[in-house]
Design a protein around this motif. Structure first.
Motif, PDB file in Angstrom:
ATOM      1  N   ARG A  17       0.811  -1.220   0.000  1.00  0.00           N
ATOM      2  CA  ARG A  17       0.000   0.000   0.000  1.00  0.00           C
ATOM      3  C   ARG A  17       0.845   1.269   0.000  1.00  0.00           C
ATOM      4  O   ARG A  17       0.298   2.378   0.164  1.00  0.00           O
ATOM      5  N   ASP A  74     -12.311  -0.549  -0.507  1.00  0.00           N
ATOM      6  CA  ASP A  74     -12.347  -1.991  -0.259  1.00  0.00           C
ATOM      7  C   ASP A  74     -11.632  -2.791  -1.340  1.00  0.00           C
ATOM      8  O   ASP A  74     -11.390  -3.992  -1.174  1.00  0.00           O
ATOM      9  N   ALA A  78      -3.889  -5.933  -0.156  1.00  0.00           N
ATOM     10  CA  ALA A  78      -3.889  -6.491   1.200  1.00  0.00           C
ATOM     11  C   ALA A  78      -2.811  -5.840   2.053  1.00  0.00           C
ATOM     12  O   ALA A  78      -1.717  -5.529   1.569  1.00  0.00           O
ATOM     13  N   ASP A  79      -3.119  -5.645   3.309  1.00  0.00           N
ATOM     14  CA  ASP A  79      -2.127  -5.131   4.256  1.00  0.00           C
ATOM     15  C   ASP A  79      -1.084  -6.217   4.510  1.00  0.00           C
ATOM     16  O   ASP A  79      -1.409  -7.409   4.536  1.00  0.00           O
ATOM     17  N   ASN A  80       0.188  -5.824   4.664  1.00  0.00           N
ATOM     18  CA  ASN A  80       1.269  -6.800   4.809  1.00  0.00           C
ATOM     19  C   ASN A  80       2.388  -6.215   5.648  1.00  0.00           C
ATOM     20  O   ASN A  80       2.871  -5.101   5.379  1.00  0.00           O
ATOM     21  N   LYS A  81       2.827  -6.959   6.682  1.00  0.00           N
ATOM     22  CA  LYS A  81       3.873  -6.474   7.583  1.00  0.00           C
ATOM     23  C   LYS A  81       5.254  -6.467   6.940  1.00  0.00           C
ATOM     24  O   LYS A  81       6.199  -5.914   7.510  1.00  0.00           O
ATOM     25  N   GLY A 112      -0.090 -10.565   7.794  1.00  0.00           N
ATOM     26  CA  GLY A 112      -0.876  -9.503   7.179  1.00  0.00           C
ATOM     27  C   GLY A 112      -2.365  -9.647   7.399  1.00  0.00           C
ATOM     28  O   GLY A 112      -2.823 -10.359   8.303  1.00  0.00           O
ATOM     29  N   GLU A 113      -3.130  -8.972   6.564  1.00  0.00           N
ATOM     30  CA  GLU A 113      -4.577  -8.960   6.653  1.00  0.00           C
ATOM     31  C   GLU A 113      -5.141 -10.375   6.494  1.00  0.00           C
ATOM     32  O   GLU A 113      -4.766 -11.090   5.563  1.00  0.00           O
ATOM     33  N   TYR A 115      -7.165 -13.560   5.392  1.00  0.00           N
ATOM     34  CA  TYR A 115      -7.794 -13.876   4.112  1.00  0.00           C
ATOM     35  C   TYR A 115      -9.303 -13.660   4.150  1.00  0.00           C
ATOM     36  O   TYR A 115      -9.897 -13.146   3.196  1.00  0.00           O
ATOM     37  N   GLU A 117     -11.048 -11.598   5.863  1.00  0.00           N
ATOM     38  CA  GLU A 117     -11.386 -10.171   5.828  1.00  0.00           C
ATOM     39  C   GLU A 117     -11.212  -9.607   4.422  1.00  0.00           C
ATOM     40  O   GLU A 117     -12.013  -8.777   3.967  1.00  0.00           O
ATOM     41  N   ILE A 118     -10.155 -10.068   3.733  1.00  0.00           N
ATOM     42  CA  ILE A 118      -9.949  -9.646   2.345  1.00  0.00           C
ATOM     43  C   ILE A 118     -11.140 -10.077   1.489  1.00  0.00           C
ATOM     44  O   ILE A 118     -11.690  -9.286   0.717  1.00  0.00           O
ATOM     45  N   ARG A 121     -14.388  -7.968   2.228  1.00  0.00           N
ATOM     46  CA  ARG A 121     -14.406  -6.587   1.721  1.00  0.00           C
ATOM     47  C   ARG A 121     -14.450  -6.565   0.190  1.00  0.00           C
ATOM     48  O   ARG A 121     -15.100  -5.704  -0.413  1.00  0.00           O
TER      49      ARG A 121
END
Length: 202
Positions: A17, A74, A78-81, A112-113, A115, A117-118, A121
């Motif tokens: 992101r 949405d 995906a969020d990722n550390k 990360g986020e 699955y 939740e991905i 959304r």
């Protein structure tokens, strides 16, 4: 669901992101090719992730159909550390023990986020787009992992997977077909050809 085109990423990081990552020259050409491929379709709504690469991919399609480009958060990546790091197998962050705790649960995943939740959304974004284009077609421009996760979810398959085996090439179309409001099937096509999911910039 259209995946964005190739991204200019000379250092080979996982950009996620992070703002400012735009299409490469090849990616811009891919966006134009997809717009041409979709020129005769009955598209009345075009919406994209807020990230630059998705907006750039969507713009030629919206322009060719004389539509305003909408944005839906949405549809974002995906969020990722590991964002901002190199994460190829045998390279970069994965070799450092300090990052290993992030890998403890690949089923969620722990880095990360989640699955689920991905998938939820992305499905919500798809349903909003379907409603906005009632009786016609909509194009949603998003990213590889969210699109692939949504597909697995809709097909009733487990969502944890080997990223190297995703069927979601650059500028590919993963189309959700509805009858009225009922989802009936997925169709997949590659207007610009297949690409390797392991290639940096994808």
């Amino acid at each position: 669901m259209l995946r964005h085109g190739e991204v200019h990423n000379p250092t080979g990081i996982l950009y996620g992101r992070i703002p400012g990552f735009k299409l490469s020259d090849r990616g811009q050409q891919q966006a134009l090719t997809v717009a041409e491929h979709l020129a005769d379709r009955d598209i009345v709504h075009v919406v994209a992730s807020p990230l630059d690469r998705a907006q750039q991919t969507a713009t030629p399609i919206a322009s060719s159909h004389r539509l305003d480009l909408a944005t839906d958060p949405d549809l974002i990546e995906a969020d990722n550390k590991f964002e901002g790091l190199k994460v190829a197998v045998g390279d970069g962050a994965l070799r450092s023990p300090r990052h290993w705790p992030k890998l403890v649960n690949p089923f969620r995943p722990s880095w990360g986020e989640p699955y689920v939740e991905i998938a939820h959304r992305m499905l919500a974004a798809a349903q909003r787009a379907r409603a906005a284009a009632e009786g016609h077609e909509a194009v949603c421009v998003s990213h590889q992992l969210p699109i692939w996760t949504l597909r697995l979810f809709l097909e009733g398959k487990r969502m944890w997977h080997d990223p190297r085996k995703r069927e979601c090439s650059l500028a590919s179309l993963t189309s959700l077909v509805f009858e009225d409001s009922r989802f009936v099937r997925i169709e997949y096509s590659e207007p610009v050809g297949a690409t390797n999911p392991r290639v940096t910039g994808a």
